[in-house]
Design a protein around this motif. Structure first.
Motif, PDB file in Angstrom:
ATOM      1  N   PRO A   3      -2.692  -5.269   6.800  1.00  0.00           N
ATOM      2  CA  PRO A   3      -3.422  -4.432   5.843  1.00  0.00           C
ATOM      3  C   PRO A   3      -2.607  -4.181   4.572  1.00  0.00           C
ATOM      4  O   PRO A   3      -1.473  -3.713   4.634  1.00  0.00           O
ATOM      5  CB  PRO A   3      -3.654  -3.132   6.616  1.00  0.00           C
ATOM      6  CG  PRO A   3      -3.499  -3.495   8.049  1.00  0.00           C
ATOM      7  CD  PRO A   3      -2.480  -4.593   8.082  1.00  0.00           C
ATOM      8  N   ARG A   4      -3.204  -4.476   3.439  1.00  0.00           N
ATOM      9  CA  ARG A   4      -2.524  -4.278   2.160  1.00  0.00           C
ATOM     10  C   ARG A   4      -2.211  -2.797   1.926  1.00  0.00           C
ATOM     11  O   ARG A   4      -1.141  -2.460   1.414  1.00  0.00           O
ATOM     12  CB  ARG A   4      -3.397  -4.826   1.034  1.00  0.00           C
ATOM     13  CG  ARG A   4      -2.727  -4.773  -0.344  1.00  0.00           C
ATOM     14  CD  ARG A   4      -3.701  -5.205  -1.435  1.00  0.00           C
ATOM     15  NE  ARG A   4      -3.064  -5.140  -2.718  1.00  0.00           N
ATOM     16  CZ  ARG A   4      -2.461  -6.159  -3.324  1.00  0.00           C
ATOM     17  NH1 ARG A   4      -2.418  -7.332  -2.710  1.00  0.00           N
ATOM     18  NH2 ARG A   4      -1.905  -6.020  -4.512  1.00  0.00           N
ATOM     19  N   ALA A   5      -3.145  -1.932   2.313  1.00  0.00           N
ATOM     20  CA  ALA A   5      -2.939  -0.494   2.112  1.00  0.00           C
ATOM     21  C   ALA A   5      -1.726   0.000   2.889  1.00  0.00           C
ATOM     22  O   ALA A   5      -0.967   0.855   2.419  1.00  0.00           O
ATOM     23  CB  ALA A   5      -4.185   0.286   2.530  1.00  0.00           C
ATOM     24  N   GLU A   6      -1.537  -0.543   4.073  1.00  0.00           N
ATOM     25  CA  GLU A   6      -0.382  -0.164   4.886  1.00  0.00           C
ATOM     26  C   GLU A   6       0.918  -0.630   4.226  1.00  0.00           C
ATOM     27  O   GLU A   6       1.902   0.117   4.167  1.00  0.00           O
ATOM     28  CB  GLU A   6      -0.516  -0.779   6.278  1.00  0.00           C
ATOM     29  CG  GLU A   6       0.622  -0.434   7.226  1.00  0.00           C
ATOM     30  CD  GLU A   6       0.416  -1.036   8.598  1.00  0.00           C
ATOM     31  OE1 GLU A   6       1.232  -1.886   8.995  1.00  0.00           O
ATOM     32  OE2 GLU A   6      -0.592  -0.668   9.253  1.00  0.00           O
ATOM     33  N   THR A   7       0.892  -1.854   3.722  1.00  0.00           N
ATOM     34  CA  THR A   7       2.070  -2.372   3.018  1.00  0.00           C
ATOM     35  C   THR A   7       2.395  -1.507   1.813  1.00  0.00           C
ATOM     36  O   THR A   7       3.563  -1.159   1.575  1.00  0.00           O
ATOM     37  CB  THR A   7       1.823  -3.818   2.545  1.00  0.00           C
ATOM     38  OG1 THR A   7       1.568  -4.653   3.672  1.00  0.00           O
ATOM     39  CG2 THR A   7       3.024  -4.364   1.776  1.00  0.00           C
ATOM     40  N   ARG A   8       1.365  -1.146   1.063  1.00  0.00           N
ATOM     41  CA  ARG A   8       1.587  -0.334  -0.137  1.00  0.00           C
ATOM     42  C   ARG A   8       2.200   1.013   0.218  1.00  0.00           C
ATOM     43  O   ARG A   8       3.106   1.505  -0.477  1.00  0.00           O
ATOM     44  CB  ARG A   8       0.275  -0.124  -0.895  1.00  0.00           C
ATOM     45  CG  ARG A   8       0.487   0.508  -2.265  1.00  0.00           C
ATOM     46  CD  ARG A   8      -0.822   0.886  -2.950  1.00  0.00           C
ATOM     47  NE  ARG A   8      -0.548   1.377  -4.275  1.00  0.00           N
ATOM     48  CZ  ARG A   8      -0.013   2.573  -4.554  1.00  0.00           C
ATOM     49  NH1 ARG A   8       0.321   3.392  -3.556  1.00  0.00           N
ATOM     50  NH2 ARG A   8       0.214   2.941  -5.791  1.00  0.00           N
ATOM     51  N   GLU A   9       1.765   1.622   1.295  1.00  0.00           N
ATOM     52  CA  GLU A   9       2.300   2.917   1.700  1.00  0.00           C
ATOM     53  C   GLU A   9       3.765   2.790   2.124  1.00  0.00           C
ATOM     54  O   GLU A   9       4.591   3.659   1.810  1.00  0.00           O
ATOM     55  CB  GLU A   9       1.459   3.501   2.833  1.00  0.00           C
ATOM     56  CG  GLU A   9       1.958   4.847   3.358  1.00  0.00           C
ATOM     57  CD  GLU A   9       2.039   5.944   2.294  1.00  0.00           C
ATOM     58  OE1 GLU A   9       2.836   6.892   2.493  1.00  0.00           O
ATOM     59  OE2 GLU A   9       1.323   5.855   1.268  1.00  0.00           O
ATOM     60  N   HIS A  58       2.187  -9.616  -0.361  1.00  0.00           N
ATOM     61  CA  HIS A  58       0.920 -10.219   0.047  1.00  0.00           C
ATOM     62  C   HIS A  58       0.672 -11.588  -0.573  1.00  0.00           C
ATOM     63  O   HIS A  58      -0.259 -12.293  -0.173  1.00  0.00           O
ATOM     64  CB  HIS A  58      -0.230  -9.246  -0.212  1.00  0.00           C
ATOM     65  CG  HIS A  58      -0.318  -8.204   0.853  1.00  0.00           C
ATOM     66  ND1 HIS A  58      -1.137  -8.319   1.954  1.00  0.00           N
ATOM     67  CD2 HIS A  58       0.385  -7.050   1.026  1.00  0.00           C
ATOM     68  CE1 HIS A  58      -0.959  -7.278   2.743  1.00  0.00           C
ATOM     69  NE2 HIS A  58      -0.047  -6.485   2.212  1.00  0.00           N
ATOM     70  N   THR A  66       4.077  -4.712  -3.565  1.00  0.00           N
ATOM     71  CA  THR A  66       2.957  -4.926  -2.649  1.00  0.00           C
ATOM     72  C   THR A  66       2.332  -6.295  -2.889  1.00  0.00           C
ATOM     73  O   THR A  66       2.063  -7.045  -1.948  1.00  0.00           O
ATOM     74  CB  THR A  66       1.885  -3.829  -2.831  1.00  0.00           C
ATOM     75  OG1 THR A  66       2.470  -2.547  -2.590  1.00  0.00           O
ATOM     76  CG2 THR A  66       0.717  -4.037  -1.877  1.00  0.00           C
ATOM     77  N   GLU A  67       2.118  -6.629  -4.161  1.00  0.00           N
ATOM     78  CA  GLU A  67       1.549  -7.935  -4.499  1.00  0.00           C
ATOM     79  C   GLU A  67       2.485  -9.057  -4.089  1.00  0.00           C
ATOM     80  O   GLU A  67       2.052 -10.102  -3.594  1.00  0.00           O
ATOM     81  CB  GLU A  67       1.275  -7.998  -6.006  1.00  0.00           C
ATOM     82  CG  GLU A  67       0.756  -9.357  -6.492  1.00  0.00           C
ATOM     83  CD  GLU A  67      -0.539  -9.776  -5.817  1.00  0.00           C
ATOM     84  OE1 GLU A  67      -0.730 -10.999  -5.645  1.00  0.00           O
ATOM     85  OE2 GLU A  67      -1.351  -8.896  -5.450  1.00  0.00           O
ATOM     86  N   GLU A  76       3.203  -1.419  -6.969  1.00  0.00           N
ATOM     87  CA  GLU A  76       2.141  -2.426  -7.029  1.00  0.00           C
ATOM     88  C   GLU A  76       2.717  -3.836  -7.047  1.00  0.00           C
ATOM     89  O   GLU A  76       2.198  -4.735  -6.374  1.00  0.00           O
ATOM     90  CB  GLU A  76       1.269  -2.197  -8.273  1.00  0.00           C
ATOM     91  CG  GLU A  76       0.430  -0.946  -8.218  1.00  0.00           C
ATOM     92  CD  GLU A  76      -0.534  -0.926  -7.035  1.00  0.00           C
ATOM     93  OE1 GLU A  76      -0.988  -2.022  -6.606  1.00  0.00           O
ATOM     94  OE2 GLU A  76      -0.823   0.161  -6.514  1.00  0.00           O
TER      95      GLU A  76
END
Length: 198
Positions: A176-182, A104, A100-101, A97
């Motif tokens: 996409p944040r979700a893509e970065t997180r993955e 972004h 990811t933050e 997390e």
């Protein structure tokens, strides 16, 4: 009072100016952000710092010395923000997390910060002496990550963060944040079979 050709005599004399050296270094960072390394000159720095041109040669050996110290100051400030970002991180999930933050939020830096950083990278390619600045900065970043992952993963994750931020900063479309997180989750996923793979 007689005014010289450069108008420097119109500038108020600072009889006690203990912060002058630091102000010159900080002004150099701003000039690099505005004009790039190629456009940075003694005159622009002196004007930005509001000091006589001679102050630069008094405090520094030359433009290369000034640039190196400006880049070192910038790297130090970026490293402090980076370290602070991970202050509350505990678990592997927290790492995912937090990273990811970080990506972004452009690593808690604005466009000017990244302009100076990219100027440093380019300058270090041409001037090996500046690689001591970049290496120190990368070593500090890896040191933070090594509190949560092994050194090999830390090196890869540090490079991944750098690349993801660069891609995001330079992209013309939202990332996409979700893509970065993955992507981050895959990079830090435990490899030990006894650990929870989730």
């Amino acid at each position: 009072m007689t005014t010289g050709a450069t108008g420097e005599q119109d500038r108020p004399v600072r009889r006690h100016d203990p912060d002058r050296r630091q102000r010159i270094v900080e002004a150099t960072v701003e000039v690099i952000a505005e004009h790039g390394v190629a456009g940075t000159t003694h005159r622009l720095i002196a004007a930005a710092a509001d000091v006589p041109l001679g102050s630069l040669t008094y405090h520094f050996t030359g433009l290369e010395d000034l640039r190196a110290q400006a880049f070192a100051l910038h790297a130090e400030r970026m490293a402090v923000r980076y370290e602070a970002h991970f202050a509350e991180v505990g678990s592997t999930e927290d790492v995912v997390e937090a990273v990811t933050e970080l990506v972004h939020a452009d690593a808690d830096a604005d466009d000017r910060d990244w302009t100076v950083a990219y100027e440093l990278y380019t300058a270090a390619l041409r001037d090996p002496a500046l690689r001591t600045v970049t290496e120190s900065w990368m070593r500090r970043s890896r040191g933070v990550l090594e509190r949560f992952v092994d050194p090999t993963t830390s090196r890869g994750l540090d490079a991944l963060i750098e690349g993801l931020v660069m891609h995001k900063v330079l992209s013309t479309r939202p990332v996409p944040r979700a893509e970065t997180r993955e992507i981050i989750a895959r990079a830090v996923r435990p490899t030990n079979s006894q650990e929870d793979p989730r």
